[in-house]
Design a protein around this motif. Structure first.
Motif, PDB file in Angstrom:
ATOM      1  N   ALA A  91      14.038  38.977  11.008  1.00 50.46           N
ATOM      2  CA  ALA A  91      15.266  38.437  10.436  1.00 50.46           C
ATOM      3  C   ALA A  91      15.805  39.325   9.320  1.00 50.46           C
ATOM      4  CB  ALA A  91      15.015  37.022   9.910  1.00 50.46           C
ATOM      5  N   VAL A  92      14.904  40.014   8.626  1.00 51.74           N
ATOM      6  CA  VAL A  92      15.314  40.881   7.525  1.00 51.74           C
ATOM      7  C   VAL A  92      15.721  42.272   8.028  1.00 51.74           C
ATOM      8  CG1 VAL A  92      14.515  42.044   5.426  1.00 51.74           C
ATOM      9  CG2 VAL A  92      13.890  39.658   5.844  1.00 51.74           C
ATOM     10  N   GLN A  93      14.939  42.816   8.969  1.00 48.95           N
ATOM     11  CA  GLN A  93      15.122  44.217   9.359  1.00 48.95           C
ATOM     12  C   GLN A  93      16.135  44.414  10.478  1.00 48.95           C
ATOM     13  OE1 GLN A  93      11.400  46.320  10.005  1.00 48.95           O
ATOM     14  NE2 GLN A  93      10.331  45.032   8.506  1.00 48.95           N
ATOM     15  N   TRP A  94      16.175  43.510  11.460  1.00 45.51           N
ATOM     16  CA  TRP A  94      17.046  43.750  12.620  1.00 45.51           C
ATOM     17  C   TRP A  94      18.531  43.806  12.266  1.00 45.51           C
ATOM     18  CZ3 TRP A  94      14.583  40.375  17.084  1.00 45.51           C
ATOM     19  CH2 TRP A  94      13.315  40.895  17.386  1.00 45.51           C
ATOM     20  N   PRO A  95      19.025  42.942  11.370  1.00 40.19           N
ATOM     21  CA  PRO A  95      20.455  43.065  11.027  1.00 40.19           C
ATOM     22  C   PRO A  95      20.810  44.412  10.405  1.00 40.19           C
ATOM     23  CG  PRO A  95      19.592  40.936  10.343  1.00 40.19           C
ATOM     24  CD  PRO A  95      18.407  41.767  10.726  1.00 40.19           C
ATOM     25  N   ARG A 137      18.677  47.489  10.784  1.00 38.47           N
ATOM     26  CA  ARG A 137      18.263  48.610  11.625  1.00 38.47           C
ATOM     27  C   ARG A 137      18.654  48.455  13.087  1.00 38.47           C
ATOM     28  NH1 ARG A 137      12.012  49.413   9.444  1.00 38.47           N
ATOM     29  NH2 ARG A 137      12.520  49.570   7.214  1.00 38.47           N
ATOM     30  N   GLY A 138      19.100  47.255  13.456  1.00 37.04           N
ATOM     31  CA  GLY A 138      19.444  47.007  14.850  1.00 37.04           C
ATOM     32  C   GLY A 138      18.280  46.379  15.600  1.00 37.04           C
ATOM     33  N   ILE A 139      18.594  45.678  16.697  1.00 38.18           N
ATOM     34  CA  ILE A 139      17.564  45.040  17.503  1.00 38.18           C
ATOM     35  C   ILE A 139      16.838  46.103  18.322  1.00 38.18           C
ATOM     36  CG2 ILE A 139      17.123  43.371  19.353  1.00 38.18           C
ATOM     37  CD1 ILE A 139      19.597  41.851  18.440  1.00 38.18           C
ATOM     38  N   PRO A 140      15.510  46.133  18.302  1.00 40.48           N
ATOM     39  CA  PRO A 140      14.774  47.152  19.070  1.00 40.48           C
ATOM     40  C   PRO A 140      14.966  46.982  20.570  1.00 40.48           C
ATOM     41  CG  PRO A 140      13.276  45.488  18.173  1.00 40.48           C
ATOM     42  CD  PRO A 140      14.619  45.218  17.569  1.00 40.48           C
TER      43      PRO A 140
END
Length: 409
Positions: free
Chosen positions: A31-35, A37-40
């Motif tokens: 929830a913190v990183q994907w917005p 860095r983008g969804i892997p």
């Protein structure tokens, strides 16, 4: 996705409670990183990797001997865990295995339900508490005790043998039913439904149906889910406003779901011993087969609710039974039936009792009383779409301005 990740961790590492905690931490990291860095490319693999690292970090802080003992106790010696780069074998559904694990006979019936809703359904403690009509603190303690029980007994992560699987089926079906209900009408928040929950409940029930194709209640539950979920496209307006069943655009209903559901319940009723899920599916089929709300065969619906009240009596059945009774014999008859629930502690303060009573009072022409009950129901729900709908119903019954201004235009 979260239950599948938890299943992979359990099969690889065991230790139920820490595996679930690691998944929750991985979801928080996402929830913190994907917005940012983008969804892997592979979200599930990312979650498995991050959760595994959380487990590793935790285990490194513990005594090595204790870690080995707990892991061996929680793993099935015959199960071969996939390597670090491997995923779930295509012929094995870890989520279904996790579902049956949570319904192990070492746990009480209440713990089985609560733990499965938490681990497999992904519901919050507050949502589960509302599903069981108990305080949130009580449910938190129940889930914690269930996790400790799984840990203490060293329950292996594997599908149970056939005789034991059949014994657990009743609880499994009830859990899936509750997960679906929470997704169909969410108990709190801005959305009326959560499609990920209804979709997961249907997926898991299909998996159980494939394992037990001749079981009438499995077929009945799957039919009930499909027939109910078929209405989802018409249940809200574009702005999220709730649309009641009688006002829905039935051309928007999912006809494929309806056809599958009717075929399932027709087949089950023709050969299987009758059970409550089959009766509920039959009721849903009557609604689904009516081209318009006014074409609904309410006499048949009433007869089916009378049967359901004998087969599986509970306050929610009585609420729906009262509506059907009002549609056939008038609102006073429905209100008389509702009066039987006034002393039922399971519904004390529950907004659905106020909402149904408001609806029947409005049918009876007791508008002031209906308005008060709609407002009470609105105060009692934490679902924003339901709250807005109930407040709108109350506002429609507000006294008109003596000067004739209110309601003009």
């Amino acid at each position: 996705m979260a239950p599948q990740v938890a299943g992979i961790l359990l099969r690889r590492h065991g230790h139920f409670d820490t595996a679930e905690d690691a998944v929750q931490e991985a979801l928080l990291a996402a929830a913190v990183q994907w917005p940012v860095r983008g969804i892997p490319d592979s979200p599930k693999a990312w979650l498995v990797t991050v959760a595994s690292r959380r487990l590793t970090d935790q285990w490194r802080s513990d005594h090595a001997r204790r870690v080995r003992e707990v892991t061996v106790a929680a793993m099935d010696a015959d199960a071969v865990a996939p390597g670090p780069g491997e995923d779930t074998p295509p012929d094995q559904d870890d989520t279904l295995t996790l579902l049956f694990l949570c319904c192990h006979p070492a746990l009480s019936a209440a713990s089985q339900l609560a733990l499965t809703l938490r681990a497999v359904g992904g519901l919050t403690t507050a949502q589960i508490a509302r599903a069981f009509l108990v305080p949130e603190a009580t449910m938190a303690q129940r889930i914690s005790r269930a996790k400790q029980r799984v840990k203490a007994t060293g329950i292996p992560f594997r599908m149970p043998p056939e005789p034991e699987r059949a014994e657990r089926l009743r609880v499994v079906l009830h859990v899936l039913y509750l997960i679906f209900n929470e997704g169909h009408t969410t108990t709190s928040g801005p959305d009326l439904h959560r499609a990920e929950l209804t979709g997961e409940a249907i997926r898991l029930t299909r998996a159980v149906h494939r394992s037990l194709p001749g079981d009438g209640e499995v077929a009945g539950l799957l039919a009930l889910m499909l027939l109910t979920d078929a209405r989802r496209p018409a249940r809200t307006q574009p702005d999220g406003t709730l649309v009641p069943l009688a006002e829905q655009d039935r051309s928007r209903w999912n006809r494929a779901h309806i056809a599958d559901g009717i075929a399932l319940i027709t087949g089950a009723l023709s050969h299987a011993t009758l059970g409550p899920y089959q009766v509920q599916a039959a009721i849903a089929a009557v609604h689904a087969e009516a081209p318009r709300a006014e074409d609904t065969d309410w006499a048949q619906v009433l007869a089916l609710y009378e049967l359901l009240a004998r087969v599986a009596p509970n306050p929610m059945v009585t609420l729906n039974h009262a509506v059907a009774l009002a549609m056939v014999k008038g609102p006073v008859a429905g209100l008389d039936l509702l009066a039987e629930l006034d002393g039922d502690e399971r519904l004390a303060g529950h907004h659905r009792l106020d909402a149904v009573r408001a609806h029947l009072l409005e049918m009876a022409g007791e508008l002031d009383a209906a308005r008060d009950r709609y407002r009470a129901a609105a105060r009692g729900t934490t679902s924003i779409p339901e709250q807005r709908y109930l407040e709108t119903r109350a506002a429609r019954l507000a006294p008109r301005d003596p000067g004739g201004v209110a309601g003009s235009g």
